[in-house]
Every structure is written in structure tokens, then in C-alpha cells.
Design a protein around this motif. Sequence first.
Motif, PDB file in Angstrom:
ATOM      1  N   THR A  16       8.903   6.083   1.168  1.00 54.98           N
ATOM      2  CA  THR A  16       9.119   4.530   0.818  1.00 54.98           C
ATOM      3  C   THR A  16       7.765   3.715   0.993  1.00 54.98           C
ATOM      4  O   THR A  16       6.634   4.532   1.422  1.00 54.98           O
ATOM      5  CB  THR A  16      10.141   4.180   1.999  1.00 54.98           C
ATOM      6  N   ILE A  17       7.854   2.568   0.881  1.00 51.92           N
ATOM      7  CA  ILE A  17       6.418   1.607   1.099  1.00 51.92           C
ATOM      8  C   ILE A  17       5.849   1.828   2.564  1.00 51.92           C
ATOM      9  O   ILE A  17       4.846   1.649   2.673  1.00 51.92           O
ATOM     10  CB  ILE A  17       6.734   0.277   0.867  1.00 51.92           C
ATOM     11  N   LEU A  18       6.880   2.313   3.561  1.00 56.64           N
ATOM     12  CA  LEU A  18       6.260   2.401   4.824  1.00 56.64           C
ATOM     13  C   LEU A  18       5.056   3.499   5.078  1.00 56.64           C
ATOM     14  O   LEU A  18       4.393   3.681   5.955  1.00 56.64           O
ATOM     15  CB  LEU A  18       7.331   2.628   5.869  1.00 56.64           C
ATOM     16  N   GLY A  19       5.309   4.476   3.926  1.00 55.19           N
ATOM     17  CA  GLY A  19       4.347   5.619   4.133  1.00 55.19           C
ATOM     18  C   GLY A  19       2.911   5.128   3.435  1.00 55.19           C
ATOM     19  O   GLY A  19       2.077   5.853   3.634  1.00 55.19           O
ATOM     20  N   LEU A  20       2.819   3.830   2.850  1.00 55.76           N
ATOM     21  CA  LEU A  20       1.614   3.671   2.217  1.00 55.76           C
ATOM     22  C   LEU A  20       0.495   2.856   3.484  1.00 55.76           C
ATOM     23  O   LEU A  20       0.893   1.960   4.179  1.00 55.76           O
ATOM     24  CB  LEU A  20       1.805   2.413   1.280  1.00 55.76           C
ATOM     25  N   THR A  21      -0.383   3.507   3.664  1.00 57.72           N
ATOM     26  CA  THR A  21      -1.305   3.071   4.786  1.00 57.72           C
ATOM     27  C   THR A  21      -2.658   2.627   4.140  1.00 57.72           C
ATOM     28  O   THR A  21      -3.072   2.544   3.172  1.00 57.72           O
ATOM     29  CB  THR A  21      -1.705   4.585   5.432  1.00 57.72           C
ATOM     30  N   LEU A  22      -3.325   1.954   5.175  1.00 55.90           N
ATOM     31  CA  LEU A  22      -4.456   1.417   5.111  1.00 55.90           C
ATOM     32  C   LEU A  22      -5.758   2.400   4.646  1.00 55.90           C
ATOM     33  O   LEU A  22      -6.345   2.064   3.527  1.00 55.90           O
ATOM     34  CB  LEU A  22      -5.315   0.493   6.231  1.00 55.90           C
ATOM     35  N   GLU A  23      -5.462   3.447   5.163  1.00 55.48           N
ATOM     36  CA  GLU A  23      -6.422   4.500   4.815  1.00 55.48           C
ATOM     37  C   GLU A  23      -6.250   4.888   3.284  1.00 55.48           C
ATOM     38  O   GLU A  23      -7.169   5.158   2.577  1.00 55.48           O
ATOM     39  CB  GLU A  23      -6.378   5.857   5.691  1.00 55.48           C
ATOM     40  N   ILE A  24      -4.949   5.095   2.540  1.00 54.76           N
ATOM     41  CA  ILE A  24      -4.856   5.408   1.394  1.00 54.76           C
ATOM     42  C   ILE A  24      -5.439   4.169   0.372  1.00 54.76           C
ATOM     43  O   ILE A  24      -5.812   4.323  -0.532  1.00 54.76           O
ATOM     44  CB  ILE A  24      -3.442   5.568   1.127  1.00 54.76           C
ATOM     45  N   LEU A  25      -4.996   2.902   0.891  1.00 58.13           N
ATOM     46  CA  LEU A  25      -5.470   1.768   0.035  1.00 58.13           C
ATOM     47  C   LEU A  25      -7.029   1.790   0.091  1.00 58.13           C
ATOM     48  O   LEU A  25      -7.651   1.476  -0.826  1.00 58.13           O
ATOM     49  CB  LEU A  25      -4.982   0.435   0.820  1.00 58.13           C
ATOM     50  N   SER A  26      -7.708   1.958   1.247  1.00 52.19           N
ATOM     51  CA  SER A  26      -9.103   1.871   1.349  1.00 52.19           C
ATOM     52  C   SER A  26      -9.812   3.068   0.480  1.00 52.19           C
ATOM     53  O   SER A  26     -10.745   2.853  -0.423  1.00 52.19           O
ATOM     54  CB  SER A  26      -9.566   2.190   2.679  1.00 52.19           C
ATOM     55  N   GLN A  27      -9.074   4.146   0.317  1.00 51.41           N
ATOM     56  CA  GLN A  27      -9.621   5.459  -0.309  1.00 51.41           C
ATOM     57  C   GLN A  27      -9.761   4.779  -2.079  1.00 51.41           C
ATOM     58  O   GLN A  27     -10.723   5.316  -2.510  1.00 51.41           O
ATOM     59  CB  GLN A  27      -8.682   6.435  -0.226  1.00 51.41           C
ATOM     60  N   HIS A  28      -9.002   4.006  -2.457  1.00 50.57           N
ATOM     61  CA  HIS A  28      -8.477   3.763  -3.830  1.00 50.57           C
ATOM     62  C   HIS A  28      -9.320   2.328  -3.978  1.00 50.57           C
ATOM     63  O   HIS A  28      -9.282   1.618  -5.151  1.00 50.57           O
ATOM     64  CB  HIS A  28      -7.337   3.555  -4.093  1.00 50.57           C
ATOM     65  N   GLN A  29     -10.172   1.797  -2.897  1.00 53.43           N
ATOM     66  CA  GLN A  29     -10.713   0.624  -3.040  1.00 53.43           C
ATOM     67  C   GLN A  29      -9.718  -0.519  -3.189  1.00 53.43           C
ATOM     68  O   GLN A  29     -10.110  -1.457  -3.975  1.00 53.43           O
ATOM     69  CB  GLN A  29     -11.659   0.581  -4.161  1.00 53.43           C
ATOM     70  N   ILE A  30      -8.406  -0.590  -2.634  1.00 55.97           N
ATOM     71  CA  ILE A  30      -7.640  -1.656  -2.799  1.00 55.97           C
ATOM     72  C   ILE A  30      -7.870  -2.646  -1.839  1.00 55.97           C
ATOM     73  O   ILE A  30      -7.915  -2.418  -0.627  1.00 55.97           O
ATOM     74  CB  ILE A  30      -6.020  -1.069  -2.967  1.00 55.97           C
TER      75      ILE A  30
END
Length: 184
Positions: A16-30
Amino acid sequence: MTRAKILQPDLILGDTILGLTLEILSQHQIKGLILDVDDTLVPLQETTVSDDLQRWVDSLRLYLPIWLVSNNLSENRIGAIADNLQLPYLLGAVKPSRRKLRQAMAAMGLPPQQIAMVGDRLFTDVLAGNRLGMFTILVKPMVNPLTGGAAYPIHDFELWVSQILGVSLHPQHYLIKPDQSSQK
């Protein structure tokens, strides 16, 4: 753009969306998020947000702007969810239309490739985001604990059609690479 590419999420979370972390977003430059609401943040018939979702939003809002963009027309429902989360929102998006997504993107002042469109549906959320060149993230739908994860026939149908078209729907697990500069 091929039919498969237009429906292919850039990231399939497998959670679910709760598994979306800042680390994942940062890795993809989001640097910004546009979130679907129905079944992405809360089960379809609910108007209250979970404590877990509130904590998730609170932890990310410190680092990036977040907008809610929903196809739902209910000002009462979507407005209540947005108010609980203290987030700006747009209703009646008619995704895969791009108009309301463009409004949220303009408010963020970021290029599309730095904004993630996050949702649980291929033919609305992912398709709309891909049409704008956004980074698209497919998440598992939130389920009502009282129904115990009842069937989602529209999701099943979308997955079936997309696989026929050649879309790969295997969850992708990204490992955060250690900072190479600290090793020198």
C-alpha cells in the motif's frame, strides 16, 4: 508511445502507499507527490484517515509538497479527507484527463519528471501520469479491515487487460545504494 508503455508504471510498489518511503522517493529524485484518494489512501466508502496514514503524510510533508487529485465528485468526502490530512486537493479530475494534474503540478512549480503520480489504478492514475511524463507509482489498494480485502473486480480486469498488452506488473524492489562519496 506504445500501449504497453503508456500503462507501465515506473515503480510497482507491491505494498500500500504506506510502504512508499522518503528513501525510495529520493532515489528517483522525486520532489513532489500527487496522490489519488479512493482506495489509494482510504477504502472507497470511508471518510476517515488511519493514524498510520496521518503519520505517513506528516513524515513526508516536511520534505516535499503533496496534493490530492481525485476523480471523486464528493466535496464532503474528499474535502474531509484532505482536511484531516491538511493537504490541498482537486476533485472531479476525470483521470486519465490531465487537466487537474496540470493544476497541481503548476502549484508545485516542479517539472513533471520530479513529481510522482501515486495511485492504485492503471487506467486512470498511471495512464494520466504517464501522459504528462510524470514518475508513476502503482500501489496496492487500501482495504477496509471489516471486509477483509474483498475482491476488486475493476482492478483485476485492468491487470488482466494490461498484461495482454505487455505491461510488466511484478513488484520492483529498489535498494538504496550507499553514498559512494563517503567511501573515498
